[in-house]
Design an enzyme around this catalytic site. Structure first.
Site, PDB file in Angstrom:
ATOM      1  N   HIS A   1      -3.141   6.805   3.546  1.00 37.23           N
ATOM      2  CA  HIS A   1      -3.329   5.758   3.045  1.00 37.23           C
ATOM      3  C   HIS A   1      -5.263   5.098   3.529  1.00 37.23           C
ATOM      4  O   HIS A   1      -5.298   5.740   4.853  1.00 37.23           O
ATOM      5  CB  HIS A   1      -2.257   3.808   3.503  1.00 37.23           C
ATOM      6  CG  HIS A   1      -3.142   2.759   3.029  1.00 37.23           C
ATOM      7  ND1 HIS A   1      -4.157   2.622   1.360  1.00 37.23           N
ATOM      8  CD2 HIS A   1      -3.188   1.492   3.321  1.00 37.23           C
ATOM      9  CE1 HIS A   1      -3.740   1.380   1.536  1.00 37.23           C
ATOM     10  NE2 HIS A   1      -3.915   0.853   2.549  1.00 37.23           N
TER      11      HIS A   1
ATOM     12  N   CYS B   1       0.630  -1.087  -0.112  1.00 39.61           N
ATOM     13  CA  CYS B   1      -0.122  -0.266   0.505  1.00 39.61           C
ATOM     14  C   CYS B   1       0.855   1.220  -0.629  1.00 39.61           C
ATOM     15  O   CYS B   1       0.090   2.479  -0.285  1.00 39.61           O
ATOM     16  CB  CYS B   1      -0.938   0.094   0.937  1.00 39.61           C
ATOM     17  SG  CYS B   1      -1.787  -1.031   1.244  1.00 39.61           S
TER      18      CYS B   1
ATOM     19  N   ASN C   1     -10.426  -0.645   0.412  1.00 41.43           N
ATOM     20  CA  ASN C   1      -8.717  -0.524   0.505  1.00 41.43           C
ATOM     21  C   ASN C   1      -8.115  -0.451  -0.127  1.00 41.43           C
ATOM     22  O   ASN C   1      -8.483  -2.199  -1.735  1.00 41.43           O
ATOM     23  CB  ASN C   1      -8.213  -1.464   1.657  1.00 41.43           C
ATOM     24  CG  ASN C   1      -6.380  -2.002   1.764  1.00 41.43           C
ATOM     25  OD1 ASN C   1      -6.193  -1.158   0.895  1.00 41.43           O
ATOM     26  ND2 ASN C   1      -6.082  -2.142   2.496  1.00 41.43           N
TER      27      ASN C   1
HETATM   28  O1  UT7 Z   1      -3.124  -1.799   3.094  1.00 43.16           O
HETATM   29  C1  UT7 Z   1      -2.363  -1.839   4.466  1.00 43.16           C
HETATM   30  C2  UT7 Z   1      -2.886  -3.299   5.740  1.00 43.16           C
HETATM   31  N1  UT7 Z   1      -4.792  -3.409   6.168  1.00 43.16           N
HETATM   32  C3  UT7 Z   1      -4.541  -2.883   6.800  1.00 43.16           C
HETATM   33  O2  UT7 Z   1      -4.704  -1.680   7.767  1.00 43.16           O
HETATM   34  C4  UT7 Z   1      -6.063  -3.410   7.424  1.00 43.16           C
HETATM   35  C5  UT7 Z   1      -5.214  -4.195   9.335  1.00 43.16           C
HETATM   36  N2  UT7 Z   1      -6.771  -4.589   9.671  1.00 43.16           N
HETATM   37  C6  UT7 Z   1      -7.854  -3.834  10.007  1.00 43.16           C
HETATM   38  O3  UT7 Z   1      -8.384  -3.169   9.487  1.00 43.16           O
HETATM   39  C7  UT7 Z   1      -8.332  -4.668  10.768  1.00 43.16           C
HETATM   40  O4  UT7 Z   1      -7.768  -5.991  12.086  1.00 43.16           O
HETATM   41  C8  UT7 Z   1      -9.817  -5.743  10.231  1.00 43.16           C
HETATM   42  C9  UT7 Z   1     -10.791  -4.670   9.527  1.00 43.16           C
HETATM   43  C10 UT7 Z   1      -8.775  -6.593   9.216  1.00 43.16           C
HETATM   44  C11 UT7 Z   1     -10.311  -6.606  11.660  1.00 43.16           C
HETATM   45  O5  UT7 Z   1     -11.018  -5.627  12.651  1.00 43.16           O
HETATM   46  P1  UT7 Z   1     -10.724  -6.330  13.903  1.00 43.16           P
HETATM   47  O6  UT7 Z   1     -11.690  -4.749  14.855  1.00 43.16           O
HETATM   48  O7  UT7 Z   1      -9.656  -5.547  14.227  1.00 43.16           O
HETATM   49  O8  UT7 Z   1     -11.184  -7.402  14.315  1.00 43.16           O
HETATM   50  P2  UT7 Z   1     -10.885  -8.484  14.661  1.00 43.16           P
HETATM   51  O9  UT7 Z   1     -10.167  -9.255  13.376  1.00 43.16           O
HETATM   52  O10 UT7 Z   1     -10.136  -8.236  15.449  1.00 43.16           O
HETATM   53  O11 UT7 Z   1     -12.560  -9.645  14.964  1.00 43.16           O
HETATM   54  C12 UT7 Z   1     -13.273  -9.670  15.483  1.00 43.16           C
HETATM   55  C13 UT7 Z   1     -14.141 -10.190  15.442  1.00 43.16           C
HETATM   56  C14 UT7 Z   1     -13.595 -11.557  14.909  1.00 43.16           C
HETATM   57  O12 UT7 Z   1     -14.724 -12.505  15.705  1.00 43.16           O
HETATM   58  P3  UT7 Z   1     -14.840 -12.877  17.111  1.00 43.16           P
HETATM   59  O13 UT7 Z   1     -13.627 -13.694  16.886  1.00 43.16           O
HETATM   60  O14 UT7 Z   1     -14.471 -11.880  18.619  1.00 43.16           O
HETATM   61  O15 UT7 Z   1     -16.497 -13.871  17.206  1.00 43.16           O
HETATM   62  C15 UT7 Z   1     -14.175 -12.311  13.418  1.00 43.16           C
HETATM   63  O16 UT7 Z   1     -13.944 -13.688  13.679  1.00 43.16           O
HETATM   64  O17 UT7 Z   1     -14.973  -9.813  14.392  1.00 43.16           O
HETATM   65  C16 UT7 Z   1     -15.436 -10.682  13.284  1.00 43.16           C
HETATM   66  N3  UT7 Z   1     -15.428 -10.402  11.704  1.00 43.16           N
HETATM   67  C17 UT7 Z   1     -16.097 -10.151  11.185  1.00 43.16           C
HETATM   68  N4  UT7 Z   1     -17.864 -10.417  12.083  1.00 43.16           N
HETATM   69  C18 UT7 Z   1     -18.636 -10.028  10.438  1.00 43.16           C
HETATM   70  C19 UT7 Z   1     -13.939 -10.222  11.162  1.00 43.16           C
HETATM   71  N5  UT7 Z   1     -14.421  -9.992  10.175  1.00 43.16           N
HETATM   72  C20 UT7 Z   1     -15.417  -9.855  10.221  1.00 43.16           C
HETATM   73  C21 UT7 Z   1     -17.163  -9.548   9.160  1.00 43.16           C
HETATM   74  N6  UT7 Z   1     -17.991  -9.298   9.496  1.00 43.16           N
HETATM   75  N7  UT7 Z   1     -17.106  -8.951   7.516  1.00 43.16           N
END
Ligand code: UT7
Length: 326
Positions: free
Chosen positions: A253, A113, A283
């Site tokens: 970004h 990115c 993104n």
């Molecule tokens: O482009 C450069 C690099 N990329 C980035 O900078 C992205 C960086 N990361 C992020 O933006 C975030 O970490 C994400 C958006 C990918 C994920 O958000 P998060 O707040 O870190 O969520 P998480 O991975 O901690 O997941 C929290 C919960 C999980 O459920 P449990 O285990 O708590 O029951 C996931 O399974 O959210 C769940 N989850 C979803 N739920 C509904 C993950 N994706 C989804 C989804 N819809 N699409």
């Protein structure tokens, strides 16, 4: 200051849109979760036959028109991308073919990115040392073709698009006031495309295991993104002997609204100076900064002499920040 002038901007955005409600039908997710956790409402996705260079060519035609230049007048083409048309030759060479031109230096920069800022950094030195005089810098991705649409933790995030700018030398007091870039390859496996290169060439097994799609440890990437973008942003301000009061616009970004907000708050940038396009495009990796720049410019948010703070973080990990005087 590394003196240069941006004389043209252009974008290539696919028409097809995938909304959050479309994803509700594909995976176990909701508009509420996606909006709250990422800020994304929709993203643009290419048709099956479109390649990254096709989007760049559309963007380039727009930028050349604004610059009042012919494609054949370009002397250097640099493309920041992680989703090239082919592993080789470079997407920059496919852009040449598509524009019907030849002879220019043409190459890609692979910096996730941060690809557009890496490419801009290189271009600025080529211009100021006198080697290049009319440079096309592109940030472009087709992430939909490396996305696993069964993985809800990644598929809702990414979109496709291209943004370009045309740079020329100038004697005017404008250009790159300060910049810094860096990388940490030790953390490469937190965000990567495992197969398709020399480590794991394409086999039936690699395809079956979906190793040709993007893999990301979201939480870890999140923490690193906030830390490195903050560091890079503050370093750019310090090196330029400027404070946030001197900055007219902050464009980082566009990966996640919470990352953008955390960086903005830590760097103490007021919300009205923070420019965001993540709602519309998701993104789009290396394309997110040039697409945002283009939109901000056409909304009249970038006036002559404006100081724009740019920051990026991505796969590698890589990061970069830059202060641009328009
Ligand atoms: O482009 C450069 C690099 N990329 C980035 O900078 C992205 C960086 N990361 C992020 O933006 C975030 O970490 C994400 C958006 C990918 C994920 O958000 P998060 O707040 O870190 O969520 P998480 O991975 O901690 O997941 C929290 C919960 C999980 O459920 P449990 O285990 O708590 O029951 C996931 O399974 O959210 C769940 N989850 C979803 N739920 C509904 C993950 N994706 C989804 C989804 N819809 N699409």
């Amino acid at each position: 200051m590394r003196k240069l002038k941006i004389v043209g901007l252009g974008v290539g955005i696919p028409e097809k849109i995938l909304t959050n409600s479309d994803f509700e039908k594909m995976v176990d997710t909701s508009d509420e979760w996606i909006t709250e956790r990422t800020g994304i409402k929709e993203r643009h996705i290419v048709e099956e036959k479109t390649a990254t260079s096709d989007l760049i060519i559309i963007a380039t035609k727009e930028a050349l028109k604004q610059a009042n230049l012919k494609a054949s007048e370009l002397d250097t083409i640099i493309v920041g991308t992680s989703t090239p048309d082919t592993p080789f030759p470079s997407t920059a060479c496919w852009v040449q073919k598509g524009l019907g031109i030849s002879g220019q230096a043409a190459f890609d920069v692979s910096a996730g990115c941060s690809g557009f800022l890496y490419a801009l950094e290189i271009a600025s030195y080529l211009i100021t040392c006198g080697s290049s005089k009319k440079v096309l810098v592109a940030g472009a991705e087709i992430l939909s073709k490396i996305t696993n649409y069964q993985d809800r933790s990644t598929c809702v995030l990414f979109g496709d698009g291209a943004g370009v700018c045309v740079l020329v030398p100038t004697n005017e007091e404008r250009g790159i006031v300060s910049s810094n870039w860096g990388a940490d390859g030790n953390l490469a496996e937190l965000l990567y495309l495992p197969a398709g290169g020399s480590r794991i060439p394409a086999t039936c097994d690699s395809v079956e295991k979906k190793l040709h799609t993007l893999h990301m440890a979201g939480n870890e990437v999140f923490k690193n993104a906030v830390r490195e973008m903050e560091n890079a942003t503050l370093t750019a301000l310090q090196d330029a002997h400027l404070t946030v009061e001197d900055i007219d616009l902050f464009i980082s970004h566009q990966a996640n609204i919470r990352i953008i907000e955390a960086t903005r708050k830590r760097a103490m940038i007021p919300p009205e100076k923070n420019y965001m396009t993540i709602q519309k495009y998701g993104n789009i990796s290396a394309a997110s900064i040039p697409v945002s720049l283009h939109q901000a410019y056409h909304e009249g948010r970038i006036k002559d002499g404006a100081k724009i703070l740019l920051a990026a973080f991505g796969a590698g990990f890589t990061w970069a920040a830059m202060i641009l005087k328009w």
